[in-house]
Each structure stands twice: as C-alpha cells, then as structure tokens.
Write a protein that holds these residues in place. Structure first.
Motif, PDB file in Angstrom:
ATOM      1  N   GLU A 108       0.723  -1.330   0.248  1.00 46.55           N
ATOM      2  CA  GLU A 108       0.046   0.007  -0.128  1.00 46.55           C
ATOM      3  C   GLU A 108       0.602   1.210   0.057  1.00 46.55           C
ATOM      4  OE1 GLU A 108      -3.376   2.189   2.808  1.00 46.55           O
ATOM      5  OE2 GLU A 108      -2.675   0.104   3.073  1.00 46.55           O
ATOM      6  N   ALA A 109       1.954   1.210   0.817  1.00 51.31           N
ATOM      7  CA  ALA A 109       2.765   2.423   0.805  1.00 51.31           C
ATOM      8  C   ALA A 109       3.641   2.532  -0.597  1.00 51.31           C
ATOM      9  CB  ALA A 109       4.011   2.204   1.917  1.00 51.31           C
ATOM     10  N   GLU A 112       2.324   1.647  -3.587  1.00 49.00           N
ATOM     11  CA  GLU A 112       1.493   2.170  -4.353  1.00 49.00           C
ATOM     12  C   GLU A 112       1.157   3.736  -4.267  1.00 49.00           C
ATOM     13  OE1 GLU A 112      -2.246   0.158  -3.791  1.00 49.00           O
ATOM     14  OE2 GLU A 112      -1.490  -1.805  -4.869  1.00 49.00           O
ATOM     15  N   ARG A 113       1.223   4.307  -3.077  1.00 49.10           N
ATOM     16  CA  ARG A 113       1.147   5.844  -2.813  1.00 49.10           C
ATOM     17  C   ARG A 113       2.253   6.341  -3.367  1.00 49.10           C
ATOM     18  NH1 ARG A 113      -0.563   4.294   2.442  1.00 49.10           N
ATOM     19  NH2 ARG A 113       1.390   5.186   3.218  1.00 49.10           N
ATOM     20  N   SER A 171       2.426   6.651  -7.241  1.00 49.42           N
ATOM     21  CA  SER A 171       1.713   7.677  -7.604  1.00 49.42           C
ATOM     22  C   SER A 171       2.192   8.977  -7.404  1.00 49.42           C
ATOM     23  CB  SER A 171       0.208   7.528  -7.223  1.00 49.42           C
ATOM     24  OG  SER A 171       0.370   7.829  -5.798  1.00 49.42           O
ATOM     25  N   SER A 172       2.990   9.258  -6.594  1.00 52.18           N
ATOM     26  CA  SER A 172       3.521  10.548  -6.531  1.00 52.18           C
ATOM     27  C   SER A 172       4.781  10.939  -6.958  1.00 52.18           C
ATOM     28  CB  SER A 172       3.851  10.851  -4.767  1.00 52.18           C
ATOM     29  OG  SER A 172       4.782   9.625  -4.412  1.00 52.18           O
TER      30      SER A 172
END
Length: 309
Positions: free
Chosen positions: A60-61, A63-64, A67-68
């Motif tokens: 999850e980290a 993926e974030r 995206s950034s």
C-alpha cells in the motif's frame, strides 16, 4: 535527496513486476536494482514491495509512493533527454519491436535513409509476432497490430490491417476460383493457431456494400507462425487469409494471386507507438516522425487498404 538511480529502479520494477525486467531496461544487474530499491526502502522506512519468487507486488505504501513520483520522474526524464546530447536524436540506442513480416517488407527497407539522417543512432530492432508492452519492456517504439497500450503511450496509425485470401497461381491450375468466402472451404486451407495455444481463428470477410460472410478455411495445414503460413502459400500448398501488408510484394510480382478481390477481413489498424514522455525531437519521436512521413509519401496506407480499387 534520494538518488535518481534508486527512484528509477523502483519505478521500473513497479512497472515491469520484476527486478530482472527492470535491470534489462536500465542496463544493470538484477542484484543492483534490488540493492537500489532496498536503499530506497531503508531511507523511507517502509516496504515498497511484497517479494515472491514469481512477481513483485506493490505494498500500500509502495502504491502511494509510485503515484507521487511517477509523473515527476517522467517529466525529469523528458527534460534530461531534451537538453542532453540525445535530445536531437543525435545518438544512443533505438529499441524498436515490430511484426516480423511487416517489418522486413516495409520498415527495414527504410533503414538506409534513416541511418543517413541519424548516423549516430544504433538500431536495436526486434522482429517478433507477439503483442508487446512498450513501457514494461523498455522499448522506444513498437510497430504493428495488437499493441498493448498502457497509460503514457501515444499511437499513430500507419495503415489498415486488412486480411485477404491469397494463393499461388500453380495451386489454382485446373481449379475454379471461388466467388464467395464460404466457398474457400473447398480448397486446402493453411491456417494460423496462436503459439500460446487456443483455437484457430476464422474470419468474417466483407465487401464495400457492407455485406459479410464467414470464410471457413479448411484446416489442412496448421502453423503457429504467420510467416510460415505465407511461405507455405508461396509453395502452392493451399489458400490462406493473410495481412495485405505481408503479401503485397508477392502479389505485385505475381508469386501470389488474390482470390475474392472484392472481399477482405478487417483486423484493425497497423500503428506505431512511443512513450508520451518522449521529448520533442528525441530519438523515438524522430523515428516515428520519419516513419509516418515515409508511409505518407509512398501512399502505403492506400496500398494496404484492401477495400480500395
């Protein structure tokens, strides 16, 4: 400030799903890519990937974080390429994948002219009959039908992908030419089965007035390579439905003849694709612009349109 190498290793690994694929794109070893990602994870204090023997999966980290950083990293690549020594396509490696028969017949003959314009570019061309993923495989350009187009990819159409029924003149000696697609079944058929398995695909043929009819070729010969289908057809072993782009030259020299000249099957388009962040004037854009210009100048799209008179 995190190193660009670590960020590139992370993004390429996330896009391709493996350290090995990312290493091929970056010209590094898988161990070096893994080490770069590990250093990034240590710096951030989080795990970015779930690692397994088969494939990397983003946490999850991860993926974030992807995206950034993905957008800014693409912009940085474009800026560096635009201002660097390759920004005018002056040098470097040009990685292109193209359908084999189409590439040999219509793209390779353009190479001398392209090399004369860009002598410092090193072509690394792959002639392969499969759908490719431009970004994940680290390609500059992909050409052909059936491209896997993800985000950040720009395509330009080169020509229609029309299939026509062709046969060697010697095979038709003493045989009556069929006048409808359904009557192709009376002849020996040479058909293509995908290399990965599955069924032979049978096409629906149509004509200019919109009428359509199934062309159910007999499965006399079954191959897993479209070039082999064409070569068997040239040997006079039967009839085949083949891309007009692949048989244009044998048709022009009389080695093949087209049956049912008013009928064709529509397989979409032949396109050329490159990454959206390829800089204006960069090597990928230079090659694509050159290719489109030559296809236009030679009216190849019209010649590959099986519906044209």
């Amino acid at each position: 400030m995190e190193s660009l190498a670590n960020l590139e290793s992370f993004v390429r690994s996330a896009e391709s799903g493996s350290f090995s694929a990312a290493a091929r794109q970056l010209g590094l070893t898988p161990a070096a890519v893994s080490r770069n990602v590990g250093q990034l994870e240590q710096r951030l204090g989080v795990r970015l990937f779930h690692r397994s023997t088969r494939r990397l999966e983003l946490t999850e980290a991860g993926e974030r974080f992807l995206s950034s950083v993905d957008g800014p990293l693409r912009a940085l690549r474009a800026s560096m390429a635009d201002i660097g020594p390759q920004g005018d396509a002056g040098g470097g490696v040009l990685k292109v994948s193209m359908a084999r028969a189409f590439g040999l017949a219509h793209v390779l003959p353009l190479l001398p002219e392209f090399r004369a314009q860009w002598p410092r570019l090193q072509p690394q061309w792959h002639f392969e009959d499969r759908a490719v993923d431009l970004v994940a495989e680290g390609l500059d350009v992909a050409i052909g039908p059936g491209l896997e187009l993800g985000s950040g990819v720009v395509t330009r159409t080169l020509a229609p992908a029309h299939l026509v029924a062709v046969v060697a003149p010697a095979y038709m000696a003493g045989r009556a030419a069929p006048n409808l697609p359904s009557r192709l079944a009376a002849l020996d058929g040479i058909v293509l089965r995908p290399p990965a398995g599955g069924r032979v695909r049978h096409w629906s043929m149509r004509q200019a007035d919109g009428s359509a009819q199934q062309a159910l070729l007999s499965e006399t010969l079954v191959f897993d390579d479209p070039t082999a289908v064409r070569e068997a057809c040239l040997l006079g072993l039967g009839v085949a439905l083949l891309p007009l782009a692949d048989v244009l030259l044998p048709l022009r020299r009389g080695a093949l003849v087209r049956l049912l000249p008013q009928w064709w099957a529509d397989a979409g388009t032949i396109a050329v694709a490159h990454a959206a962040d390829a800089p204006q004037g960069g090597k990928a854009r230079a090659f694509v612009d050159f290719l489109v210009e030559r296809f236009t100048a030679e009216s190849l799209a019209r010649r590959l349109d099986a519906s044209a008179p």
